[in-house]
Design a protein around this motif. Structure first.
Motif, mmCIF file in Angstrom:
data_model
loop_
_atom_site.group_PDB
_atom_site.id
_atom_site.type_symbol
_atom_site.label_atom_id
_atom_site.label_comp_id
_atom_site.label_asym_id
_atom_site.label_seq_id
_atom_site.Cartn_x
_atom_site.Cartn_y
_atom_site.Cartn_z
ATOM 1 N N ASP A 1 0.831 -1.203 0.000
ATOM 2 C CA ASP A 1 0.000 0.000 0.000
ATOM 3 C C ASP A 1 0.867 1.255 0.000
ATOM 4 O O ASP A 1 0.607 2.215 -0.738
ATOM 5 C CB ASP A 1 -0.916 -0.022 1.216
ATOM 6 C CG ASP A 1 -2.039 0.987 1.125
ATOM 7 O OD1 ASP A 1 -2.603 1.159 0.027
ATOM 8 O OD2 ASP A 1 -2.359 1.623 2.141
ATOM 9 N N GLY B 1 2.455 2.475 -3.258
ATOM 10 C CA GLY B 1 1.632 3.253 -4.185
ATOM 11 C C GLY B 1 1.947 4.732 -4.155
ATOM 12 O O GLY B 1 1.604 5.453 -5.099
ATOM 13 N N GLU C 1 -6.299 -9.695 -0.395
ATOM 14 C CA GLU C 1 -6.037 -8.362 0.138
ATOM 15 C C GLU C 1 -4.673 -7.849 -0.323
ATOM 16 O O GLU C 1 -4.520 -6.664 -0.644
ATOM 17 C CB GLU C 1 -6.100 -8.386 1.666
ATOM 18 C CG GLU C 1 -7.512 -8.535 2.217
ATOM 19 C CD GLU C 1 -7.533 -8.426 3.735
ATOM 20 O OE1 GLU C 1 -6.461 -8.207 4.338
ATOM 21 O OE2 GLU C 1 -8.612 -8.568 4.320
ATOM 22 N N ASP D 1 -5.006 -6.950 -3.953
ATOM 23 C CA ASP D 1 -5.784 -5.713 -4.043
ATOM 24 C C ASP D 1 -4.924 -4.495 -3.717
ATOM 25 O O ASP D 1 -5.007 -3.465 -4.384
ATOM 26 C CB ASP D 1 -6.973 -5.794 -3.088
ATOM 27 C CG ASP D 1 -7.790 -4.517 -3.064
ATOM 28 O OD1 ASP D 1 -8.403 -4.180 -4.086
ATOM 29 O OD2 ASP D 1 -7.800 -3.850 -2.006
ATOM 30 N N ALA D 2 -4.079 -4.606 -2.682
ATOM 31 C CA ALA D 2 -3.205 -3.491 -2.318
ATOM 32 C C ALA D 2 -2.241 -3.156 -3.444
ATOM 33 O O ALA D 2 -1.994 -1.978 -3.748
ATOM 34 C CB ALA D 2 -2.430 -3.824 -1.042
ATOM 35 N N VAL E 1 -2.661 -3.815 -6.734
ATOM 36 C CA VAL E 1 -3.396 -3.259 -7.878
ATOM 37 C C VAL E 1 -3.776 -1.810 -7.620
ATOM 38 O O VAL E 1 -3.612 -0.943 -8.490
ATOM 39 C CB VAL E 1 -4.644 -4.117 -8.171
ATOM 40 C CG1 VAL E 1 -5.519 -3.431 -9.218
ATOM 41 C CG2 VAL E 1 -4.233 -5.505 -8.662
ATOM 42 N N ARG E 2 -4.277 -1.534 -6.421
ATOM 43 C CA ARG E 2 -4.637 -0.146 -6.107
ATOM 44 C C ARG E 2 -3.412 0.760 -6.122
ATOM 45 O O ARG E 2 -3.507 1.936 -6.456
ATOM 46 C CB ARG E 2 -5.326 -0.078 -4.740
ATOM 47 C CG ARG E 2 -6.747 -0.596 -4.763
ATOM 48 C CD ARG E 2 -7.486 -0.361 -3.456
ATOM 49 N NE ARG E 2 -6.968 -1.187 -2.381
ATOM 50 C CZ ARG E 2 -6.231 -0.745 -1.393
ATOM 51 N NH1 ARG E 2 -5.884 0.536 -1.347
ATOM 52 N NH2 ARG E 2 -5.794 -1.560 -0.447
ATOM 53 N N THR F 1 -3.381 4.166 -9.454
ATOM 54 C CA THR F 1 -3.721 5.516 -9.027
ATOM 55 C C THR F 1 -2.752 6.530 -9.608
ATOM 56 O O THR F 1 -1.619 6.210 -9.992
ATOM 57 C CB THR F 1 -3.680 5.632 -7.494
ATOM 58 O OG1 THR F 1 -2.349 5.353 -7.040
ATOM 59 C CG2 THR F 1 -4.648 4.653 -6.851
#
Length: 314
Positions: free
Chosen positions: A226, A229, A266, A269-270, A272-273, A277
């Protein structure tokens, strides 16, 4: 009965019913502002801000600082044992800080969120519970503060939460929540401090002797992905690929396993997010320029809308 109403509000899907109930709950807080009402109502409304209108969110934000102040008194009045109460206070504070900052950023309510930012800047260093709660919610809070233009408040808070600027004892466990501070350092423009945090997490995840249980390592991996990102692509791209190549097994136990394994999803998902962005593709300088422009545009839009509404009222 208040707890039942709040649970029903959180589960409600009809937007009109949510807004009507939110209005009644805010009226109840105004009629009896105390530790039994304000913390619970404020937290519930701010976490449901996506289904509320701007005036309701603005009023709820006005209760954020009293809610944070009264949370401990509300917990002490409950039936939890002391150890549970001590753990719940940072947890609820973290949820409150994250929900308030996210709601304010969603609606561009910088003026309404500033008292909370100033409260955190004052208390982050002296109040252990506030510090722990803010560390838990650091990623969400600092993302929102960047959008709201709270650069000086962010710098003050980070200096108190992380005076070593990314350094952490090598022989001490690294809390996954600490990686949220890397988001703050990237948002505040200190790439070196953020990179030190990421380097420490990378070493522990991929190269150091395995420490802690699988759940802690999984949470650390999710926090690491996360935070990447917000890192420049030259730092993040190779590290994200490396994470999938070298990370050993993540937690796959839990009540969801009858249908799917949650933790690997999870982590994916972290990642990909992180890469889809704008934060991922922009340099810190460009992020700063865009944050300043966004703050000015949001302020102009809200000023023009307020003027138009006043004109209609006349």
């Amino acid at each position: 009965r208040l707890g039942e109403r709040l649970q029903l509000l959180a589960d409600e899907t009809d937007a009109a019913a949510v807004r009507a109930e939110a209005r009644e709950l805010l009226d109840a807080c105004a009629a009896d502002p105390c530790s039994a009402t304000v913390p619970r109502v404020t937290l519930t409304l701010l976490e449901a801000a996506g289904g509320l209108d701007e005036p309701t969110v603005r009023e709820a934000l006005g209760h954020a600082v009293p809610a944070a102040t009264w949370l401990d008194a509300w917990l002490r009045a409950g039936r939890w044992p002391d150890p549970d109460r001590a753990d719940r206070l940072p947890k609820y504070l973290g949820r409150l800080f994250a929900a308030a900052a996210t709601a304010a950023a969603r609606f561009g309510l910088a003026a309404e969120a500033r008292p909370l930012a100033e409260f955190l800047a004052r208390r982050a260093g002296a109040d252990a519970a506030v510090r722990a709660g803010l560390t838990r919610a650091a990623g969400a809070v600092f993302r929102a503060f960047r959008k709201l233009g709270f650069a000086s408040e962010t710098a003050t808070i980070l200096d108190q939460l992380d005076p070593t600027r990314g350094d952490w004892p090598a022989d001490a466990p690294l809390p996954p929540s600490r990686l949220g501070l890397a988001v703050g350092w990237f948002a505040g423009g200190d790439e070196d401090a953020a990179t030190r945090l990421l380097d420490d997490a990378r070493r522990r995840l991929l190269f150091a002797e395995r420490q802690g249980d699988g759940r802690d390592r999984t949470e650390l991996a999710i926090g690491y992905a996360d935070a990447l990102g917000f890192a420049p692509p030259r730092i993040a791209l190779g590290r994200l690929e490396e994470l999938f190549q070298l990370l050993d097994r993540v937690t796959t136990t839990g009540t969801t396993n009858r249908y799917y394994t949650l933790k690997p999803l999870e982590l994916i998902d972290a990642v990909v997010r992180a890469v889809v962005t704008d934060e991922f593709s922009l340099s810190p300088a460009v992020r700063g320029w865009l944050a300043d422009d966004e703050f000015l545009i949001r302020r102009r839009v809200h000023r023009d809308v307020a003027a138009a509404l006043r004109g209609e009222g006349e």
